[in-house]
Design a protein around this motif. Structure first.
Motif, PDB file in Angstrom:
ATOM      1  N   UNK A  11      43.510  43.113  29.847  1.00  0.00           N
ATOM      2  CA  UNK A  11      42.433  44.438  30.125  1.00  0.00           C
ATOM      3  C   UNK A  11      41.860  44.226  31.525  1.00  0.00           C
ATOM      4  N   UNK A  12      41.956  43.048  32.120  1.00  0.00           N
ATOM      5  CA  UNK A  12      41.269  43.039  33.277  1.00  0.00           C
ATOM      6  C   UNK A  12      42.138  43.350  34.267  1.00  0.00           C
ATOM      7  N   UNK A  13      41.705  43.878  35.785  1.00  0.00           N
ATOM      8  CA  UNK A  13      42.303  44.357  36.677  1.00  0.00           C
ATOM      9  C   UNK A  13      43.127  43.101  37.381  1.00  0.00           C
ATOM     10  N   UNK A  14      42.520  42.040  37.550  1.00  0.00           N
ATOM     11  CA  UNK A  14      43.220  41.018  37.858  1.00  0.00           C
ATOM     12  C   UNK A  14      44.283  40.450  37.314  1.00  0.00           C
ATOM     13  N   UNK A  15      44.228  40.555  35.850  1.00  0.00           N
ATOM     14  CA  UNK A  15      45.140  40.036  35.050  1.00  0.00           C
ATOM     15  C   UNK A  15      46.376  41.055  34.845  1.00  0.00           C
ATOM     16  N   UNK A  16      46.247  42.524  34.740  1.00  0.00           N
ATOM     17  CA  UNK A  16      47.243  43.285  35.148  1.00  0.00           C
ATOM     18  C   UNK A  16      48.063  43.234  36.079  1.00  0.00           C
ATOM     19  N   UNK A  17      47.293  42.751  37.427  1.00  0.00           N
ATOM     20  CA  UNK A  17      48.113  42.434  38.437  1.00  0.00           C
ATOM     21  C   UNK A  17      49.324  41.282  38.301  1.00  0.00           C
ATOM     22  N   UNK A  18      48.540  40.234  37.826  1.00  0.00           N
ATOM     23  CA  UNK A  18      49.440  39.163  37.501  1.00  0.00           C
ATOM     24  C   UNK A  18      50.733  39.556  36.640  1.00  0.00           C
ATOM     25  N   UNK A  19      50.419  40.325  35.721  1.00  0.00           N
ATOM     26  CA  UNK A  19      51.205  40.880  34.479  1.00  0.00           C
ATOM     27  C   UNK A  19      52.409  41.732  35.175  1.00  0.00           C
ATOM     28  N   UNK A  20      52.017  42.691  35.980  1.00  0.00           N
ATOM     29  CA  UNK A  20      52.828  43.381  37.195  1.00  0.00           C
ATOM     30  C   UNK A  20      53.845  42.724  37.691  1.00  0.00           C
ATOM     31  N   UNK A  21      53.122  41.608  38.235  1.00  0.00           N
ATOM     32  CA  UNK A  21      53.972  40.603  38.923  1.00  0.00           C
ATOM     33  C   UNK A  21      55.202  40.061  38.210  1.00  0.00           C
ATOM     34  N   UNK A  22      54.738  39.564  37.097  1.00  0.00           N
ATOM     35  CA  UNK A  22      55.718  39.015  36.321  1.00  0.00           C
ATOM     36  C   UNK A  22      56.650  39.967  35.730  1.00  0.00           C
ATOM     37  N   UNK A  23      56.320  41.073  35.588  1.00  0.00           N
ATOM     38  CA  UNK A  23      57.286  42.151  35.139  1.00  0.00           C
ATOM     39  C   UNK A  23      58.509  42.510  36.300  1.00  0.00           C
ATOM     40  N   UNK A  79      48.182  30.979  45.473  1.00  0.00           N
ATOM     41  CA  UNK A  79      47.876  29.409  45.896  1.00  0.00           C
ATOM     42  C   UNK A  79      46.892  28.979  45.006  1.00  0.00           C
ATOM     43  N   UNK A  80      46.724  27.380  45.357  1.00  0.00           N
ATOM     44  CA  UNK A  80      45.635  26.975  44.233  1.00  0.00           C
ATOM     45  C   UNK A  80      44.456  27.638  44.354  1.00  0.00           C
ATOM     46  N   UNK A 132      40.237  30.958  41.375  1.00  0.00           N
ATOM     47  CA  UNK A 132      39.277  32.283  41.392  1.00  0.00           C
ATOM     48  C   UNK A 132      39.747  33.132  40.198  1.00  0.00           C
ATOM     49  N   UNK A 133      41.000  33.255  39.942  1.00  0.00           N
ATOM     50  CA  UNK A 133      41.414  33.927  38.764  1.00  0.00           C
ATOM     51  C   UNK A 133      40.830  33.365  37.386  1.00  0.00           C
ATOM     52  N   UNK A 134      41.003  31.940  37.216  1.00  0.00           N
ATOM     53  CA  UNK A 134      40.373  31.216  36.180  1.00  0.00           C
ATOM     54  C   UNK A 134      38.823  31.361  36.227  1.00  0.00           C
ATOM     55  N   UNK A 188      37.304  33.907  36.990  1.00  0.00           N
ATOM     56  CA  UNK A 188      36.854  35.338  36.932  1.00  0.00           C
ATOM     57  C   UNK A 188      37.179  35.634  35.293  1.00  0.00           C
ATOM     58  N   UNK A 189      37.935  34.653  34.665  1.00  0.00           N
ATOM     59  CA  UNK A 189      38.423  34.922  33.145  1.00  0.00           C
ATOM     60  C   UNK A 189      39.539  35.719  33.202  1.00  0.00           C
ATOM     61  N   UNK A 190      40.110  35.897  34.146  1.00  0.00           N
ATOM     62  CA  UNK A 190      41.325  36.795  34.290  1.00  0.00           C
ATOM     63  C   UNK A 190      42.661  36.130  33.718  1.00  0.00           C
ATOM     64  N   UNK A 191      42.529  34.695  33.805  1.00  0.00           N
ATOM     65  CA  UNK A 191      43.459  33.855  33.351  1.00  0.00           C
ATOM     66  C   UNK A 191      42.982  32.771  32.661  1.00  0.00           C
ATOM     67  N   UNK A 192      43.649  31.904  31.804  1.00  0.00           N
ATOM     68  CA  UNK A 192      43.142  30.544  31.317  1.00  0.00           C
ATOM     69  C   UNK A 192      44.256  29.489  31.647  1.00  0.00           C
ATOM     70  N   UNK A 193      43.644  28.472  31.747  1.00  0.00           N
ATOM     71  CA  UNK A 193      44.612  27.327  31.912  1.00  0.00           C
ATOM     72  C   UNK A 193      44.408  26.064  31.065  1.00  0.00           C
ATOM     73  N   UNK A 194      45.398  25.339  30.488  1.00  0.00           N
ATOM     74  CA  UNK A 194      45.252  24.141  29.914  1.00  0.00           C
ATOM     75  C   UNK A 194      45.474  23.042  30.870  1.00  0.00           C
ATOM     76  N   UNK A 195      44.264  22.496  31.199  1.00  0.00           N
ATOM     77  CA  UNK A 195      44.475  21.515  32.540  1.00  0.00           C
ATOM     78  C   UNK A 195      45.302  20.224  32.182  1.00  0.00           C
ATOM     79  N   UNK A 196      45.993  20.009  31.073  1.00  0.00           N
ATOM     80  CA  UNK A 196      46.809  18.833  30.706  1.00  0.00           C
ATOM     81  C   UNK A 196      48.222  18.970  31.459  1.00  0.00           C
ATOM     82  N   UNK A 197      48.558  20.530  31.755  1.00  0.00           N
ATOM     83  CA  UNK A 197      49.804  20.537  32.374  1.00  0.00           C
ATOM     84  C   UNK A 197      50.949  20.871  31.488  1.00  0.00           C
ATOM     85  N   UNK A 198      52.125  21.233  31.928  1.00  0.00           N
ATOM     86  CA  UNK A 198      53.110  21.603  30.929  1.00  0.00           C
ATOM     87  C   UNK A 198      53.861  20.361  30.269  1.00  0.00           C
TER      88      UNK A 198
END
Length: 428
Positions: A75-87, A388-389, A394-396, A398-408
């Motif tokens: 629902x966020x502008x930055x999140x939509x931009x990320x999703x558009x890049x994915x698609x 970039x890192x 900045x995305x994190x 702003x709440x546009x994305x969230x990350x689990x800091x334990x890594x994959x």
């Protein structure tokens, strides 16, 4: 074995069961599946517990291996931009959001196909997206009721007694079936893309799956006008073809033709039934199934299930005790097929998963990644998109994305053996 879909990227905007099952199949086949989850909550199935295995819900574990988790606020502008890049980089999009939800976010089929004509866009819904119920939410048991499955599932009522209560099929059969149909349709669309160079819209639903499970009941009704009812463990067109009580449980007997019927009668020491005109052939036995069941039950109650299984197996009559899940897990035949595989897991000791039930050259698709923690792969996926890192931070923030800091968490070589291998509402 990298899998036939190695190099295919799947964007997974699903939750609950049907959609995640579809994308897990695609992941098992080698696709890179990026599971897009909403920040703060993630897939609803993460909280479908108990039971837990360690600290993780068993339902989520069952349906989400071989995926990476990316938490994005669509629902966020930055999140939509990320999703558009994915698609833009995707081969397949699978969604089980409520019909119209992705359109309202700007990611309906027309918009996505305009930006990426090669994308296969798979939309899973409860009722199909069209018609009077098309946009409604639905879960598996609801559609089991609506689609007729519950009307034919459960015990028959004895003469003179009130109708027995409806019974849900013991697994989420519409969810699993819809996931299978969706995966098959995606594979067909990818094959078609090899010829045409273009993707397409693929649609399926829980209701279509429910109706698709009962073709012979529907045809029986259309042909005879008789509404199919419940037959317990049996079927309406064969007898004896049901579970019978034994001295210590129940035995499923499937004597589906005259040759097996004769073998059954001789094996259990009741050859006189062969001369009974009520049971001369299968239509006769179906018409007199209650009398037949009573007579067979009298004999089979005299011995335990294991005894009758041995006797009938020696006679070539298909039969099996009704077994528990615990007995299935411990079964030698299941073990020989490699269906339950030990997989290294960083948080769960003794972890095993249920393999995809197919093999290629006797090898099952590997578990390359255990089910991901929420947002565990956010940084990795965003870096692949060129962020970039600092931009990711900045995305994190702003709440546009969230990350689990334990890594994959990945399984480096999978587990192999000689034979192993905020838009709502979703489907259910």
């Amino acid at each position: 074995m990298n899998g036939p879909l190695a190099g295919i990227r799947v964007i997974d905007v699903t939750q609950s069961a049907a959609g995640p099952y579809c994308t897990m199949i695609l992941g098992d086949l080698g696709a890179d599946v990026v599971k897009v989850e909403r920040p703060g909550a993630g897939d609803d199935a993460r909280s479908w517990a108990p039971p837990y295995w360690g600290d993780e819900g068993c339902t989520f574990l069952a349906l989400n291996r071989n995926k990476r988790s990316l938490a994005v606020d669509l629902t966020s502008t930055a999140g939509k931009s990320v999703f558009a890049d994915l698609l833009h980089r995707a081969d397949v999009l699978v969604s089980n959001m409520r019909p119209g939800a992705l359109d309202r976010l700007g990611f309906g089929y027309a918009a996505v196909a305009a930006a990426n004509p090669r994308v296969v866009y798979c939309a899973i819904s409860a009722y199909g997206g069209t018609g009077p119920k098309g946009d409604r939410a639905g879960y598996d048991p609801l559609v089991q009721a609506y689609g007729g499955l519950m009307s034919i599932t459960g015990e028959r009522s004895a003469p003179g007694e009130p109708p027995r209560p409806p019974v849900r099929v013991g697994t989420s059969i519409n969810d699993m079936g819809t996931g299978l149909w969706a995966a098959a349709a995606v594979l067909a669309a990818l094959l078609d893309r090899e010829r045409t160079g273009r993707g397409q819209l693929v649609e399926t639903s829980l209701l279509e799956t429910a109706v698709g499970w009962i073709p012979y009941q529907v045809m029986a009704y259309l042909g005879s006008g008789t509404v199919p009812g419940r037959h317990g463990s049996g079927t309406p067109m064969n007898a004896p073809y049901e579970a019978f009580p034994t001295a210590d449980g129940y035995l499923m007997v499937a004597a589906g033709n005259n040759r097996l019927w004769e073998r059954l009668c001789r094996a259990i020491g009741a050859p006189e039934l062969l001369a009974d005109p009520r049971f001369g052939d299968n239509p006769d036995r179906v018409r007199h199934r209650d009398e037949l069941a009573a007579l067979l039950g009298e004999v089979l109650r005299t011995r335990p299930s294991a005894y009758w299984e041995r006797v009938l197996d020696a006679a070539g009559v298909p039969a099996s005790p009704i077994r528990t899940v615990a007995e299935v897990v411990a079964d030698e035949q299941v073990a020989s097929l490699g269906m339950l595989r030990p997989v290294p897991h960083p948080r769960i000791d003794g972890y095993r998963d249920v393999a995809l039930p197919v093999r290629w050259d006797r090898e099952r698709p590997a578990t390359r990644r255990v089910p991901p923690m929420f947002g565990a792969d956010t940084r990795e996926v965003l870096a692949e998109l060129g962020r970039t890192p600092g931009e990711i931070d900045e995305l994190i923030a702003a709440g546009a994305v969230a990350a689990q800091e334990g890594g994959p968490v990945a399984v480096s070589r999978g587990q192999r053996g000689p034979d192993a291998g905020r838009a709502r509402h979703p489907d259910g």
